[in-house]
Design a protein around this motif. Structure first.
Motif, PDB file in Angstrom:
ATOM      1  N   GLN A   1       0.845  -1.185   0.000  1.00  0.00           N
ATOM      2  CA  GLN A   1       0.000   0.000   0.000  1.00  0.00           C
ATOM      3  C   GLN A   1       0.884   1.240   0.000  1.00  0.00           C
ATOM      4  N   LEU A   2       0.595   2.146  -0.928  1.00  0.00           N
ATOM      5  CA  LEU A   2       1.376   3.356  -1.031  1.00  0.00           C
ATOM      6  C   LEU A   2       0.799   4.411  -0.101  1.00  0.00           C
ATOM      7  N   GLN A   3       1.651   4.954   0.769  1.00  0.00           N
ATOM      8  CA  GLN A   3       1.132   5.996   1.635  1.00  0.00           C
ATOM      9  C   GLN A   3       2.234   6.914   2.114  1.00  0.00           C
ATOM     10  N   LEU A   4       1.797   8.110   2.489  1.00  0.00           N
ATOM     11  CA  LEU A   4       2.653   9.098   3.125  1.00  0.00           C
ATOM     12  C   LEU A   4       2.131   9.316   4.531  1.00  0.00           C
ATOM     13  N   VAL A   5       3.031   9.420   5.480  1.00  0.00           N
ATOM     14  CA  VAL A   5       2.637   9.631   6.865  1.00  0.00           C
ATOM     15  C   VAL A   5       3.401  10.816   7.428  1.00  0.00           C
ATOM     16  N   GLU A   6       2.660  11.830   7.861  1.00  0.00           N
ATOM     17  CA  GLU A   6       3.269  12.996   8.494  1.00  0.00           C
ATOM     18  C   GLU A   6       3.373  12.774   9.995  1.00  0.00           C
ATOM     19  N   SER A   7       4.371  13.374  10.602  1.00  0.00           N
ATOM     20  CA  SER A   7       4.522  13.341  12.052  1.00  0.00           C
ATOM     21  C   SER A   7       5.291  14.585  12.486  1.00  0.00           C
ATOM     22  N   GLY A   8       5.294  14.810  13.792  1.00  0.00           N
ATOM     23  CA  GLY A   8       6.057  15.925  14.336  1.00  0.00           C
ATOM     24  C   GLY A   8       5.236  17.129  14.740  1.00  0.00           C
ATOM     25  N   GLY A   9       3.943  17.091  14.465  1.00  0.00           N
ATOM     26  CA  GLY A   9       3.102  18.198  14.875  1.00  0.00           C
ATOM     27  C   GLY A   9       2.888  18.217  16.373  1.00  0.00           C
ATOM     28  N   GLY A  10       2.272  19.284  16.855  1.00  0.00           N
ATOM     29  CA  GLY A  10       1.993  19.392  18.282  1.00  0.00           C
ATOM     30  C   GLY A  10       1.717  20.813  18.666  1.00  0.00           C
ATOM     31  N   LEU A  11       1.705  21.035  19.967  1.00  0.00           N
ATOM     32  CA  LEU A  11       1.468  22.360  20.536  1.00  0.00           C
ATOM     33  C   LEU A  11       2.809  23.011  20.852  1.00  0.00           C
ATOM     34  N   VAL A  12       2.988  24.224  20.382  1.00  0.00           N
ATOM     35  CA  VAL A  12       4.238  24.945  20.622  1.00  0.00           C
ATOM     36  C   VAL A  12       3.904  26.406  20.892  1.00  0.00           C
ATOM     37  N   GLN A  13       4.709  27.040  21.705  1.00  0.00           N
ATOM     38  CA  GLN A  13       4.501  28.455  22.007  1.00  0.00           C
ATOM     39  C   GLN A  13       4.989  29.323  20.852  1.00  0.00           C
ATOM     40  N   PRO A  14       4.439  30.518  20.709  1.00  0.00           N
ATOM     41  CA  PRO A  14       4.949  31.435  19.687  1.00  0.00           C
ATOM     42  C   PRO A  14       6.453  31.634  19.833  1.00  0.00           C
ATOM     43  N   GLY A  15       7.127  31.624  18.694  1.00  0.00           N
ATOM     44  CA  GLY A  15       8.579  31.723  18.696  1.00  0.00           C
ATOM     45  C   GLY A  15       9.282  30.387  18.759  1.00  0.00           C
ATOM     46  N   GLY A  16       8.539  29.319  19.009  1.00  0.00           N
ATOM     47  CA  GLY A  16       9.124  27.995  19.116  1.00  0.00           C
ATOM     48  C   GLY A  16       9.357  27.334  17.768  1.00  0.00           C
ATOM     49  N   SER A  17       9.816  26.094  17.835  1.00  0.00           N
ATOM     50  CA  SER A  17      10.173  25.353  16.626  1.00  0.00           C
ATOM     51  C   SER A  17       9.562  23.958  16.638  1.00  0.00           C
ATOM     52  N   LEU A  18       9.339  23.452  15.454  1.00  0.00           N
ATOM     53  CA  LEU A  18       8.919  22.071  15.251  1.00  0.00           C
ATOM     54  C   LEU A  18       9.578  21.563  13.977  1.00  0.00           C
ATOM     55  N   ARG A  19       9.813  20.260  13.938  1.00  0.00           N
ATOM     56  CA  ARG A  19      10.264  19.634  12.699  1.00  0.00           C
ATOM     57  C   ARG A  19       9.244  18.590  12.288  1.00  0.00           C
ATOM     58  N   LEU A  20       8.641  18.801  11.151  1.00  0.00           N
ATOM     59  CA  LEU A  20       7.694  17.845  10.612  1.00  0.00           C
ATOM     60  C   LEU A  20       8.429  16.858   9.715  1.00  0.00           C
ATOM     61  N   SER A  21       7.951  15.632   9.742  1.00  0.00           N
ATOM     62  CA  SER A  21       8.498  14.586   8.881  1.00  0.00           C
ATOM     63  C   SER A  21       7.403  14.030   7.990  1.00  0.00           C
ATOM     64  N   CYS A  22       7.791  13.642   6.809  1.00  0.00           N
ATOM     65  CA  CYS A  22       6.883  13.009   5.851  1.00  0.00           C
ATOM     66  C   CYS A  22       7.575  11.740   5.388  1.00  0.00           C
ATOM     67  N   ALA A  23       7.078  10.611   5.864  1.00  0.00           N
ATOM     68  CA  ALA A  23       7.691   9.334   5.537  1.00  0.00           C
ATOM     69  C   ALA A  23       6.830   8.566   4.550  1.00  0.00           C
ATOM     70  N   ALA A  24       7.481   7.944   3.590  1.00  0.00           N
ATOM     71  CA  ALA A  24       6.767   7.164   2.577  1.00  0.00           C
ATOM     72  C   ALA A  24       6.888   5.685   2.874  1.00  0.00           C
ATOM     73  N   SER A  25       5.830   4.976   2.598  1.00  0.00           N
ATOM     74  CA  SER A  25       5.879   3.518   2.659  1.00  0.00           C
ATOM     75  C   SER A  25       5.212   2.955   1.413  1.00  0.00           C
ATOM     76  N   GLY A  26       5.758   1.837   0.966  1.00  0.00           N
ATOM     77  CA  GLY A  26       5.198   1.219  -0.229  1.00  0.00           C
ATOM     78  C   GLY A  26       5.776   1.740  -1.528  1.00  0.00           C
ATOM     79  N   PHE A  27       6.556   2.807  -1.473  1.00  0.00           N
ATOM     80  CA  PHE A  27       7.215   3.331  -2.657  1.00  0.00           C
ATOM     81  C   PHE A  27       8.405   4.176  -2.212  1.00  0.00           C
ATOM     82  N   THR A  28       9.315   4.420  -3.138  1.00  0.00           N
ATOM     83  CA  THR A  28      10.479   5.234  -2.831  1.00  0.00           C
ATOM     84  C   THR A  28      10.243   6.658  -3.296  1.00  0.00           C
ATOM     85  N   LEU A  29      10.674   7.591  -2.447  1.00  0.00           N
ATOM     86  CA  LEU A  29      10.484   8.999  -2.769  1.00  0.00           C
ATOM     87  C   LEU A  29      11.547   9.548  -3.715  1.00  0.00           C
ATOM     88  N   ASP A  30      12.526   8.720  -4.071  1.00  0.00           N
ATOM     89  CA  ASP A  30      13.668   9.197  -4.852  1.00  0.00           C
ATOM     90  C   ASP A  30      13.259   9.971  -6.093  1.00  0.00           C
TER      91      ASP A  30
END
Length: 127
Positions: A1-30
């Motif tokens: 099954q081909l899918q993309l899965v995002e992660s890394g979201g959440g609650l952060v205060q103004p001025g803060g940082s987050l790193r989101l990830s997008c991982a693929a399964s079932g296919f290569t993103l190359d």
């Protein structure tokens, strides 16, 4: 099954940082260009940033103003969105999408017609 899965979201205060990830399964993103998009409550989806398959070309929406960085690690089959200096107006569900095309400005701005989409990760910027 081909899918993309995002992660890394959440609650952060103004001025803060987050790193989101997008991982693929079932296919290569190359061979895929990747876009990050977001949709805030009551608003239309908008493009945040795009990167081509090699990582040599990136685009950013004007509102990013140098705060976000898109990158990819094809060995890990993952694309990242580093978000710094977050503002309350960055609050939204963030989605990644993949397409075999080179993404022009119009597609990078809207995501129209992109091949694969993730289900999104919620980013909330609030004190």
């Amino acid at each position: 099954q081909l899918q993309l899965v995002e992660s890394g979201g959440g609650l952060v205060q103004p001025g803060g940082s987050l790193r989101l990830s997008c991982a693929a399964s079932g296919f290569t993103l190359d061979y895929y260009s990747i876009g990050w998009f977001r949709q805030a409550p009551g608003k239309e989806r908008e493009g945040v940033s795009c990167i081509n398959s090699s990582g040599g070309m990136t685009k950013y929406a004007n509102f990013v103003e140098g705060r976000f960085t898109i990158s990819r690690d094809n060995a890990k089959n993952t694309v990242y969105l580093q978000m710094n200096s977050l503002k309350p107006e960055d609050t939204a569900v963030y989605y990644c999408a993949a397409d075999v095309r080179e993404l022009g400005t119009a597609v990078c701005s809207t995501g129209y017609g992109m091949d694969y989409w993730g289900k999104g990760t919620l980013v909330t910027v609030s004190s």
